[in-house]
Design a protein around this motif. Structure first.
Motif, PDB file in Angstrom:
ATOM      1  N   CYS A 176     -12.709  44.853  39.968  1.00 33.99           N
ATOM      2  CA  CYS A 176     -12.002  45.191  38.745  1.00 33.99           C
ATOM      3  C   CYS A 176     -13.006  45.696  37.694  1.00 33.99           C
ATOM      4  O   CYS A 176     -14.040  45.057  37.476  1.00 33.99           O
ATOM      5  CB  CYS A 176     -11.263  43.958  38.212  1.00 33.99           C
TER       6      CYS A 176
ATOM      7  N   LEU B 102     -13.039  45.408  34.619  1.00 33.67           N
ATOM      8  CA  LEU B 102     -13.323  44.392  33.594  1.00 33.67           C
ATOM      9  C   LEU B 102     -14.411  43.417  34.080  1.00 33.67           C
ATOM     10  O   LEU B 102     -15.259  42.992  33.295  1.00 33.67           O
ATOM     11  CB  LEU B 102     -12.035  43.618  33.257  1.00 33.67           C
TER      12      LEU B 102
ATOM     13  N   TYR C 298      -6.769  42.352  33.037  1.00 36.90           N
ATOM     14  CA  TYR C 298      -7.125  43.728  32.647  1.00 36.90           C
ATOM     15  C   TYR C 298      -5.879  44.549  32.332  1.00 36.90           C
ATOM     16  O   TYR C 298      -5.830  45.318  31.391  1.00 36.90           O
ATOM     17  CB  TYR C 298      -7.905  44.315  33.824  1.00 36.90           C
TER      18      TYR C 298
ATOM     19  N   TYR D 249      -7.760  41.620  37.495  1.00 32.26           N
ATOM     20  CA  TYR D 249      -6.873  42.788  37.298  1.00 32.26           C
ATOM     21  C   TYR D 249      -5.639  42.390  36.489  1.00 32.26           C
ATOM     22  O   TYR D 249      -5.148  43.150  35.653  1.00 32.26           O
ATOM     23  CB  TYR D 249      -6.419  43.373  38.640  1.00 32.26           C
TER      24      TYR D 249
END
Ligand SMILES: CC(=O)CC(=O)SCCNC(=O)CCNC(=O)[C@H](O)C(C)(C)COP(=O)(O)OP(=O)(O)OC[C@H]1O[C@@H](n2cnc3c(N)ncnc32)[C@H](O)[C@@H]1OP(=O)(O)O
Ligand SMILES: NC(=O)C1=CN([C@@H]2O[C@H](COP(=O)(O)OP(=O)(O)OC[C@H]3O[C@@H](n4cnc5c(N)ncnc54)[C@H](OP(=O)(O)O)[C@@H]3O)[C@@H](O)[C@H]2O)C=CC1
Length: 293
Positions: A261, A263, A207, A204
């Motif tokens: 997350c 990503l 990201y 995160y």
């Protein structure tokens, strides 16, 4: 009385299965290594050869010890080849459907009193036990990566696991020269309940643009004295495994703080699974890893 474990079957010859095979053989146990494809077994044996060679070059073991350990590991082309094992440890992909399918077909090939274990990182031991014909002889034996180096093994009992199974697993881990701890059967147990949300938070952090791959990893290596940065560690574990563990935490504990997350999801969807596919948060195709963001 504990069950004497002399021959161990291992299902899944990836990074964990090959490491478990190596430490069992080094402790003098016979090992049978299975995977769904013969070339995976060969690749797993290659990993073991490289790891043993590393230990010999460091002087940790001598050539003769390495050779006799290697000779104790034989390929098992089918579950029938696991019929004389005292313990079978499943170390296949972290996917409940894959593991359930293995257990439902495996048990018919085993001795009635053989112990069956899973190396799952996160999935309920009680639920996996229900896919076998012997929940009382089923247990979670969770090794850490890299297996030849890491000292800890978590033991997790399902609701039906008998004391004798637990005591036998504990004696087996002691025979390998490792330390066991007990965890209750909660999603991701102890180590991954703590470690994986930290890794997810690092993703995160990437990201949201708080830092680059390099700054996040350097920050945690030098600022918190972690041996590897969290993104380097995620690539080392495997991003598919990281995502599966986060999904089990998210579903099992029903708390938004465990949301994987996006990503991480994207990298897995791209097939960028970390070191094992040569690309993840770093690109491993060249001589030194290069950050991908
Ligand atoms: C996801 C899950 O379900 C649970 C998990 O496993 S979570 C992951 C847990 N693991 C971690 O957190 C690992 C974190 N990283 C580390 O501890 C270290 O970086 C590391 C041990 C992996 C490597 O250490 P390093 O100092 O960077 O590298 P290196 O010097 O090459 O290795 C350290 C030692 O381990 C040995 N080693 C490393 N990998 C090895 C392998 N696969 N086989 C044999 N020996 C190995 C090396 O020979 C070296 O031995 P000496 O100390 O005797 O020289
Ligand atoms: N990576 C880590 O740091 C740790 C992982 N674990 C756990 O260990 C297990 C294995 O992880 P890991 O070794 O990293 O994964 P890998 O992807 O390295 O290896 C998994 C192996 O299992 C094989 N496999 C898949 N389906 C079957 C099947 N039906 N029968 C036999 N073999 C099969 C895969 O073959 P193919 O590639 O062809 O699908 C692959 O060779 C997982 O449960 C994981 O959560 C536990 C501790 C640490």
């Amino acid at each position: 009385m504990t069950i004497d474990i002399n021959r161990v079957g291992i299902i899944g010859a990836g990074q964990m299965g090959s490491g478990i095979a190596q430490v069992c053989a080094a402790a003098g146990l016979d090992v049978r290594l299975n995977d769904r494809e013969a070339d995976r077994i060969e690749a797993g044996l290659g990993t073991i050869d490289a790891s043993l060679a590393k230990l010999v070059s460091k002087g940790a073991i001598d050539e003769a010890t390495s050779r006799s350990a290697r000779e104790r590991i034989k390929p098992a082309r089918s579950f029938a080849d696991l019929g004389d094992c005292d313990l079978v440890i499943e170390a296949a992909t972290e996917n409940e459907a894959v593991k359930r399918e293995i257990f439902s077909t495996l048990c018919a090939s085993l001795k009635p009193d053989a112990v069956v274990a899973t190396n799952t990182s996160s999935i309920s031991i009680t639920r996996l036990a229900a896919a076998t014909d012997r929940p009382e002889r089923f247990i979670g034996i969770h090794f850490m990566n890299p297996v030849p180096v890491m000292q800890l093994v978590e033991l997790i009992r399902g609701i039906a696991t008998e004391d004798q199974t637990y005591e036998s697993a504990k004696a087996f881990i002691a025979k390998l020269g490792k330390t066991s701890t007990m965890s209750e059967d909660f999603p991701a147990f102890i180590v991954n309940r703590i470690l994986l949300p930290m890794i997810n938070e690092a993703i995160y952090t990437l990201y949201e643009g708080v830092g680059s791959v390099e700054s996040i990893d350097t920050a945690m290596r030098l600022g918190a004295n972690h041996p590897m940065g969290p993104l380097q560690l995620a690539d080392f574990i495997g991003l598919d495994t990281c995502l599966s563990v986060m999904q089990v935490l998210y579903d099992g504990l029903a708390d938004s703080k465990y949301r994987p997350c996006p990503l991480l999801v994207k990298y897995v969807e791209a097939g960028w699974l970390g070191r094992k596919t040569k690309r993840g948060f770093y690109d491993y195709r060249g001589p030194t890893p290069v950050p991908t963001r």
